[in-house]
Design an enzyme around this catalytic site. Sequence first.
Site, PDB file in Angstrom:
ATOM      1  N   CYS A 134       0.837  -1.205   0.000  1.00 39.44           N
ATOM      2  CA  CYS A 134       0.000   0.000   0.000  1.00 39.44           C
ATOM      3  C   CYS A 134       0.876   1.261   0.000  1.00 39.44           C
ATOM      4  O   CYS A 134       1.455   1.601  -1.015  1.00 39.44           O
ATOM      5  CB  CYS A 134      -0.975  -0.040   1.182  1.00 39.44           C
ATOM      6  SG  CYS A 134      -2.342   1.155   1.038  1.00 39.44           S
ATOM      7  N   HIS A 143      -3.363  -5.684   1.360  1.00 43.66           N
ATOM      8  CA  HIS A 143      -2.566  -5.902   2.566  1.00 43.66           C
ATOM      9  C   HIS A 143      -2.460  -7.380   2.952  1.00 43.66           C
ATOM     10  O   HIS A 143      -3.290  -7.885   3.717  1.00 43.66           O
ATOM     11  CB  HIS A 143      -3.192  -5.140   3.735  1.00 43.66           C
ATOM     12  CG  HIS A 143      -3.012  -3.664   3.674  1.00 43.66           C
ATOM     13  ND1 HIS A 143      -2.074  -2.986   4.432  1.00 43.66           N
ATOM     14  CD2 HIS A 143      -3.650  -2.718   2.938  1.00 43.66           C
ATOM     15  CE1 HIS A 143      -2.149  -1.686   4.171  1.00 43.66           C
ATOM     16  NE2 HIS A 143      -3.101  -1.500   3.265  1.00 43.66           N
ATOM     17  N   GLU A 176      -0.524  -8.722   5.052  1.00 47.77           N
ATOM     18  CA  GLU A 176      -0.238  -8.882   6.485  1.00 47.77           C
ATOM     19  C   GLU A 176      -1.507  -8.968   7.318  1.00 47.77           C
ATOM     20  O   GLU A 176      -1.455  -9.357   8.494  1.00 47.77           O
ATOM     21  CB  GLU A 176       0.656  -7.744   6.990  1.00 47.77           C
ATOM     22  CG  GLU A 176      -0.027  -6.407   7.228  1.00 47.77           C
ATOM     23  CD  GLU A 176      -0.234  -5.575   5.981  1.00 47.77           C
ATOM     24  OE1 GLU A 176      -0.515  -4.371   6.119  1.00 47.77           O
ATOM     25  OE2 GLU A 176      -0.139  -6.126   4.856  1.00 47.77           O
TER      26      GLU A 176
END
Length: 232
Positions: free
Chosen positions: A85, A194, A196
Amino acid sequence: MRIGVVTFPGSLDDRDAQRAIRIAGAEPVALWHGEHDLRGVDAIVLPGGFSYGDYLRAGAIASLSPIMAEVIDAANGGMPVLGICNGFQMLTEAHLLEGGLIRNDHGSFICRDQQLRVENTDTVWTSGFASGQEITIPLKNGEGGFIASAATLAELEGEGRVVVRYVGLNPNGSLNDIAGITNARGNVVGLMPHPEHAVEAGFGPDTASAMRSGTDGLTFFTSAIERMLASA
């Protein structure tokens, strides 16, 4: 393996990236934007957030931070670097990746679980996926529209350097539905969604099996770890 995560003023997902690295089986190492020390890490993650408040352009000021000189040198030397991002925005501003990211075409911030198709499995960060595999990971951005010149788009497509592509819905107006790209060497990858946030069952996107059970993002991190171990 030791993977560094750089914290900038305004970073939001640095701790999440560290957690993902730990779950994947490596040691996360906190790095600071104002230093020139990479602390001997084997790879680097530039996390999501709003570095420097997204003033000028998202990622523009962060790309000039002291540590980015070291990141650029390391990336050009072959070290794996993942920009997520805001980190993707930094990579384009630092000219480690082509193109740029602009305001979403609908003018609003978007947050949703996003379906993607993995287009390139030859990179350090995607080698654990199957070509054409469809995955779901969270997306949250206000300036996620990928743009590039016609010549650059043709080069990225022709060389197979589109890493992931939006499926079902283009959430921000990105050209060619591009969600992430890689450099020619395959060690530097940037993507807007994302990974994560999809690394542990119970905290990821919903799946057909159970609510919040999606862990598709974990493969980005385990791919890098396995590739680095294989080349060690």
